[in-house]
Each structure stands twice: as C-alpha cells, then as structure tokens.
Scaffold this active site. Structure first.
Site, PDB file in Angstrom:
ATOM      1  CG  ASP A 198      59.123  38.241  39.184  1.00 56.45           C
ATOM      2  OD1 ASP A 198      59.873  38.565  40.124  1.00 56.45           O
ATOM      3  OD2 ASP A 198      57.878  38.179  39.265  1.00 56.45           O
ATOM      4  CG  ASN A 206      56.420  32.812  50.673  1.00 53.14           C
ATOM      5  OD1 ASN A 206      56.832  31.757  51.118  1.00 53.14           O
ATOM      6  ND2 ASN A 206      57.217  33.759  50.208  1.00 53.14           N
ATOM      7  CG  HIS A 211      57.734  32.624  55.075  1.00 53.23           C
ATOM      8  ND1 HIS A 211      57.925  33.485  54.018  1.00 53.23           N
ATOM      9  CD2 HIS A 211      56.935  33.273  55.958  1.00 53.23           C
ATOM     10  CE1 HIS A 211      57.275  34.623  54.250  1.00 53.23           C
ATOM     11  NE2 HIS A 211      56.668  34.519  55.425  1.00 53.23           N
ATOM     12  CG  ASP A 215      62.605  29.221  52.659  1.00 51.56           C
ATOM     13  OD1 ASP A 215      62.456  30.297  52.052  1.00 51.56           O
ATOM     14  OD2 ASP A 215      62.854  29.154  53.877  1.00 51.56           O
ATOM     15  CG  ASP A 241      59.282  36.385  43.380  1.00 57.36           C
ATOM     16  OD1 ASP A 241      59.869  37.489  43.401  1.00 57.36           O
ATOM     17  OD2 ASP A 241      58.060  36.265  43.164  1.00 57.36           O
ATOM     18  NE  ARG A 262      65.952  23.261  28.178  1.00 56.93           N
ATOM     19  CZ  ARG A 262      66.616  23.808  27.172  1.00 56.93           C
ATOM     20  NH1 ARG A 262      66.127  23.728  25.948  1.00 56.93           N
ATOM     21  NH2 ARG A 262      67.748  24.441  27.386  1.00 56.93           N
TER      22      ARG A 262
END
Length: 344
Positions: A198, A206, A211, A215, A241, A262
């Site tokens: 997440d 955002n 937006h 994106d 997300d 990583r």
C-alpha cells in the site's frame, strides 16, 4: 478424307492430352498439354512405351497388347520424374492399324496442376476437370477466408481476455486476474508468497497536485514493481493505491525480505511530474502458502492485509511477515481499504 495433319490439329483442340500412334506404336502426334509434361522431349517418332508405363491391365506389355484394350480404361504412369498418374482409353484408327489414345489425369489432376503449372487453357473447354479445379479453388479460397476469420476471432478473444484481466491505467493485472492466478496456484499445490503493498502519502499527492499527478505516480509505481520482481511473478493493482505481488515458487523469507526492501527503497525515490517532485513511500505485508496445510485465497489475503496494517502502524515504509501474534496485538480483520487509514 481427313489427313493425318488435320486429325492432329482437330485432336489438339478437343483433346489436348492425346497420343496418335501408328501400327508399330510410334507416336505420330501428341497433344499440347501432354507435351508440357516433358517439354524437353521430342515426342513424334518415339515409341509410346518410352513415355508411358501401363500398370493396368497388368498383362499389357506390348503395343499389340495395348491395341487389344480398345474401349477399356487404362492406368498408366509417366516415366521419369514426376511420375504422374495418367488414365486413358484407346480407339483404333481404321485402315491404318494405328490408334488414338485419349488421356487424362484423373484424381491426380491437382498434383499435375501444381507439378507442371497448368492452367484452364491446358484443358478442353468441356473437360469436367475445369469444373473440379474451380470447385477446388473456391474451396481453398473459402478455407483461407475461414482461417483468416478464425485467426481474427481468436486474436479478438485473446485481446478481450487480456483486457478483462488488465488494469487500464497501469497495465498491471487486475483483481480478476489475481483471483485467476491464485486459484491456479492453489490447485497446482505450488508454494508461493503473497505480498500486499500500500502506498504511503499517495492521498497527499492527489490532494495537493491533482489526479493527473496521482495517475503518473501510479504508473511509475507499476513500473517499479515490475522491475523489482521476476518475470514469473504477477503484479496486481487491486484498486486505488493498493497492490498485490504474487511471487511464484518463492517462500524463502530472506529473499522475500530483500525484494520488499528493494521495492520500498525504490518507492521512496522522488517521482518527477511536470516541474515538481512527488514524494511517496510504501508499506508491505506478506503471507506464505507454506503456513497452511491447505491454503485458501481469502485467508492468505487477510493475513497479508494484517501484516500490511501492522507495517503501517509501525511507522510506514516497512515490511512484515504475517504472524498470529499480530492479530492478538489488535490488527483487525477488515481490509485496509475498509479501515480508517493512518493519518497521512
């Protein structure tokens, strides 16, 4: 009375595959199509048996034997290569002891057309072979059209299936694809790890940058996840997300920890958008199929979700493996998307 030359000219028109022989079996005339079968040979003056081998009737070995087959079907092969199959029928010529032999390819016509590059002009206009060739060509054209249509339909089906399994924004697999892959893995009994990722601070991007920036960040994150995993792994955007990594045949904690570290390090790198930089990080939780006697999708997703929430509460940008103690320490069973998020 018709002359030999007139007879040959007439035969060329109505029977382009014919042979006229004299009483000794020497060829006096051969049709133009027949000559195309052996274009380098001089037909006139040669013996009939120099060009043809009679296979039926089996007792035909001489020209006198051949004359006695008048009115019966002959089965022959051309001498040399290609050894084309020929059908024929002999009719004796009155008063001269010779014979007129009308020939055709029979069922070998398709091979003959290909071997000798024949066209409709090489057959008599009334020859049913022409009609058969047209039918064969029509069938071939119909089969080719059908093949092309099937190819297009198959391509469209594959494209539709791929689209149904793909997240349109990032190009990653979607939740439907995830269920399909997990179901296949569980059915096969293969070991795997399920990592729930997440993004941290994505809502802030955002809200402050719009937006379009969000994106762009999601597309960049998708690329990072693909680069941090193997070709045999599956990267899924399950919504917003949230992402899931399905790591096939990999349950080694040390290796999984390296992948997570990583990935988290790459997610912390600033992401350029227009003339600004977007700052996010990522938290991750992992569930292992080896922790179950018979793993199921819902339980593994729940465990990875609990471990993820534990990483969030521990300060973000971290990775944890699921353990039952996490549930005892207060992580709820609701999904991350259903819980109030840690303030970002």
């Amino acid at each position: 009375m018709i002359t030999q030359q007139q007879l040959a000219q007439l035969a060329d028109q109505v029977s382009p595959m014919h042979v006229i022989v004299d009483a000794d079996g020497q060829i006096l005339s051969a049709g133009p199509t027949l000559k195309k079968l052996r274009p380098d040979e001089e037909w006139v003056g040669q013996a009939f048996f120099d060009f043809f081998e009679v296979s039926r009737p089996r007792w035909v070995h001489s020209f006198q034997d051949l004359l006695s087959t008048a009115g019966s079907k002959l089965h022959m092969n051309m001498r040399g290569e290609p050894s084309t199959g020929i059908k024929g029928m002999l009719a004796p010529l009155p008063n001269c002891g010779g014979a007129f032999i009308n020939l055709s390819f029979g069922i070998s016509v398709l091979e003959a057309v290909q071997d000798y590059d024949l066209t409709s002009a090489d057959f008599a206009p009334t020859d049913l072979t022409i009609e058969m060739l047209y039918l064969v060509e029509a069938k071939s054209a119909a089969m080719e059209a059908s093949r092309q249509l099937n190819t297009r339909l198959q391509g469209a089906k594959i494209a539709a299936e791929e689209q149904a399994f793909t997240d349109t924004l990032t190009g990653l697999k979607n939740r439907r694809a995830m269920d399909h892959v997990l179901g296949r893995l569980l059915k096969s009994g293969r070991d795997f790890a399920l990592m729930h990722v997440d993004l941290d601070f994505f809502k802030q991007v955002n809200d402050t940058m719009g937006h379009a920036a969000g994106d762009a960040v999601l597309q960049h994150v998708a690329q990072v996840m693909v680069e941090c995993t193997r070709q045999t792994d599956t990267t899924v955007r399950v919504g917003g997300d949230e992402f899931v990594l399905i790591l096939d045949d990999l349950t080694d904690r040390k290796m999984l920890r390296k992948i997570a570290e990583r990935l988290i390090a790459r997610l912390e790198e600033p992401i350029p958008f227009e003339d600004k930089l977007c700052h996010i990080s990522g938290s991750a939780g992992t569930s292992l199929s080896t922790a179950f006697e018979k793993p199921d999708i819902a339980t593994m997703l729940h465990q990875a979700d609990v471990a993820l929430y534990f990483a969030k509460n521990a300060g973000r940008a971290q990775h944890f493996f699921y353990s039952p103690e996490m549930e005892e320490e207060g992580a709820t069973g609701a999904s991350v998307s259903e819980r109030p998020k840690v303030a970002e």
